[in-house]
Motif scaffolding. Structure first.
Motif, PDB file in Angstrom:
ATOM      1  N   TRP A 235      48.557  32.497  41.974  1.00 48.79           N
ATOM      2  CA  TRP A 235      48.198  33.918  42.038  1.00 48.79           C
ATOM      3  C   TRP A 235      48.857  34.587  43.248  1.00 48.79           C
ATOM      4  O   TRP A 235      49.377  35.709  43.150  1.00 48.79           O
TER       5      TRP A 235
ATOM      6  N   GLN B  90      52.339  35.332  42.516  1.00 52.60           N
ATOM      7  CA  GLN B  90      52.452  36.513  41.649  1.00 52.60           C
ATOM      8  C   GLN B  90      52.274  37.799  42.441  1.00 52.60           C
ATOM      9  O   GLN B  90      52.975  38.789  42.218  1.00 52.60           O
ATOM     10  N   ALA B  91      51.308  37.788  43.361  1.00 54.69           N
ATOM     11  CA  ALA B  91      51.054  38.993  44.161  1.00 54.69           C
ATOM     12  C   ALA B  91      52.298  39.349  44.978  1.00 54.69           C
ATOM     13  O   ALA B  91      52.691  40.518  45.064  1.00 54.69           O
TER      14      ALA B  91
ATOM     15  N   GLU C 130      55.019  40.677  42.570  1.00 52.45           N
ATOM     16  CA  GLU C 130      54.694  42.029  42.117  1.00 52.45           C
ATOM     17  C   GLU C 130      55.010  43.063  43.178  1.00 52.45           C
ATOM     18  O   GLU C 130      55.554  44.119  42.901  1.00 52.45           O
TER      19      GLU C 130
END
Lengths: 430, 430
Positions: A205, A208-209, A212
């Motif tokens: 996660w 991904q952060a 992004e």
């Protein structure tokens, strides 16, 4: 979209492995493994787990049966076809066939060797013995298993709703850090957080952060499995274990003095470009650079992993200048105890003077500080190190004496051989 | 455990109704409905949607087809057996059989009457006409539908990951507010946030957060469906629509002057204890209290829903004292534009002097301010009001002229009849 709180709640841990692949490890481990496989395949080493945060009494928190289950599971893993294809076919640092067919043939047939586990003084003594290229691959999975079993032991006492709030708060916390790093001109950050991650899902996660929000400022992850799954660059070069084992293998003081350069000479033959990164602090950065052969100054960069990072960077810049190199062409990688404040201040201090890159580890993938009432999820300083090679204990001095390792008399000998004087003690954050 | 981000992402809106039950409404609507059913069943009323935040151009954000679909769905709802059992069998405010068999028989057979919808100047004109007890039940679902369709329209443009971060941040935000309210001695808070909630799932989550963290300081929710599902107290008493319609039905100025007391006289016959709460601001609090009959001073409390809340509370306390009542036995309910700061300061100011309770609405269940780049999820001030009764327009003055409603000449007439002088304008937060 993975709802981590629900996954944590629903999971029956026994059927959910913490390490799910042999490439759920740091990329530099594979690079180093190939180098060792080629140059020192017959060396016998011992790796051992060391919890530098004595106050976290792991053996009282983590169930031994669960730990054995996870470690046994790792021993059952072998390289999958897709993973092998990725390693054989992918471009790493712009280069095809980074891993040789000989190495890949060996790796495809590898199972990790046995482990030895016992409890002592509220801690686990976990050791691995055998041939260096096999044993060295235990380091990252062993750390990840212990870190996540500790997380799970704490999470296990939380109710569903508390889990949901916990992860919402952790996400918000990370998001706010990443927001602060967003849009900083020229910033380059990679995830180095595999070994001390809160959990695999959480690391995934966090990556991904970063992807992004940071766009091109996020340059990749050290975790091969995540790099493969998320189509990111796998990042990493080499670590202390190479000079530590080479040094332990040295027969005389003169050989010992040369060992760190022998490591890099082997590396020099195999790699170029951004893979030629010096890690100078194993036996003191200053002496290492003073005595370094001139060809080393031609390398791409230096990774700073202990001591005062700004001071280390200034030392590196001066060294390059003394050797007639333009620091502006050089890369400094900071990778020690980083958080967003430190990243921003180091970036500000060195941007424009030298190329700068950050390997953000524990406080990226495991910043659960202050999210539980008794701070029971705060990360702690766990390492897994080569402690002996062919029967001789290894030694690490580092630029921070609190990170030093090895028998006392050997530490003194190394200090003498490498001309390391008084060192400044610094707190080991994580 | 509901993962709201995933639900939002996965949902095909067309098959996911916003209002899923006739009791997904405020408890006071049902209490008032029973009172109207008993006392004024044949009154014809018109309810109309009014968006006080003109800058939010609803008709440009919310698709008319989707709006009709949701409204049509509400018209298809009827009371389920479990809902009927709950209303008939549950204890409300310590009393059994709060709803009479006659009312329940009628309610069980009810379907909501037709609506009239058109677009004008970027806004929706949504009106409901028919018998009062039927039409009045449109208010809350109509508001909830518009609010949530607006949320959905914004969320629709977000990617999965953005949704997850959005809800993580919203949860963290709410959790921090609730943390601030935790452990405050004697604090009593209820959820009044149905009408302007971000979404049903979100309101439900907010209620869970309050339940988890505030314990007995959280006294219940105005939402009957959530109260039923989560085994909480249903909270609420009466609202402006009663005096507004009674006033519109008044034939002479003298009747008009008496109308607000007639409402409460009807209420007095039906309810006691904590249901005897005066809402004094419809035509100016001060005049209302000055002219109030003595029996009203015997009521349990006063709800303060406009004007400066501390000033309103002081007015109430003085009024009780003047009428020989001990304010310490009385209850003041604050319900206008509350957030945790205001709650804490009002509580601090009045605790010990009077019993205090808070109905926390929009900023509990819809505080998505500053969570999207253009603040596109910030709550706005939408109301749905009785605008006419038996063909006569209704009027509301309130203690804040910005909340006033009705034709200009009638506002002047009401001001004259009720002796309302100059009023202080205050920003309508939500």
């Amino acid at each position: 979209m993975v709802d981590i709180a629900t996954r944590v709640w629903n999971h029956k841990w026994k059927i959910d492995p913490i390490v799910r692949s042999l490439i759920d490890t740091d990329f530099y481990k594979l690079l180093m493994c190939q180098s060792v496989f080629r140059n020192k395949p017959d060396t016998k080493v011992t790796f051992s787990l060391i919890n530098r945060t004595k106050s976290v009494r792991l053996a009282e928190i983590v169930d031994e049966g669960e730990l054995r289950e996870q470690l046994d599971h790792i021993r059952s893993l072998s390289l999958s076809r897709g993973e092998s294809t990725w390693m054989r076919g992918n471009t790493f640092y712009g280069k095809r066939q980074m891993f040789t067919p000989e190495f890949m043939d060996w790796f495809e047939n590898l199972r990790l060797p046995p482990y030895h586990l016992e409890k002592r003084d509220g801690q686990y003594e976990l050791t691995f013995e055998g041939s260096w290229p096999e044993v060295m691959l235990w380091e990252i999975p062993a750390l990840a298993v212990l870190m996540e079993l500790r997380s799970r032991a704490v999470l296990n006492s939380l109710r569903k709703f508390e889990l949901q709030v916990l992860y919402a708060r952790a996400m918000t916390k990370l998001w706010e850090k990443v927001e602060r790093l967003r849009g900083v001109e020229g910033l380059r950050i990679a995830d180095f957080g595999t070994r001390r991650r809160h959990s695999f899902l959480w690391q995934d996660w966090c990556v991904q952060a970063m992807t992004e929000r940071l766009g091109d400022n996020f340059v990749g992850t050290s975790n091969c499995l995540i790099a493969k799954n998320r189509d990111l660059e796998a990042i990493g070069t080499n670590a202390h274990e190479l000079p530590m084992v080479y040094a332990a293998l040295a027969k005389t003081d003169d050989d010992l003095k040369q060992a760190p350069y022998e490591v890099l000479s082997d590396w020099h033959e195999e790699h170029d470009g951004n893979l030629r990164i010096i890690l100078p602090d194993t036996y003191g950065t200053k002496g290492f650079l003073d005595r370094a052969p001139d060809w080393l100054a031609g390398w791409t960069g230096i990774r700073i992993d202990s001591g005062d990072p700004a001071e280390g960077a200034e030392t590196a810049i001066n060294w390059w200048r003394d050797r007639g190199e333009d620091p502006k062409d050089k890369l400094i990688i900071f990778s020690d105890g980083l958080d967003e404040d430190k990243i921003l201040s180091l970036h500000k201090q060195f941007v424009g003077r030298v190329k700068v890159s950050f390997g953000w580890g524990t406080l990226l993938t495991n910043d659960f500080r202050d999210l539980t009432p008794d701070n029971s999820l705060a990360p702690f300083s766990l390492v897994c190190k080569a402690v002996a090679a062919n029967g001789t204990p290894t030694v690490k001095l580092s630029d921070n004496p609190r990170k030093a390792m090895g028998p006392k008399d050997q530490i003194e000998r190394y200090k003498r051989v490498f001309g390391v004087g008084k060192q400044e003690e610094m707190e080991v954050v994580v």
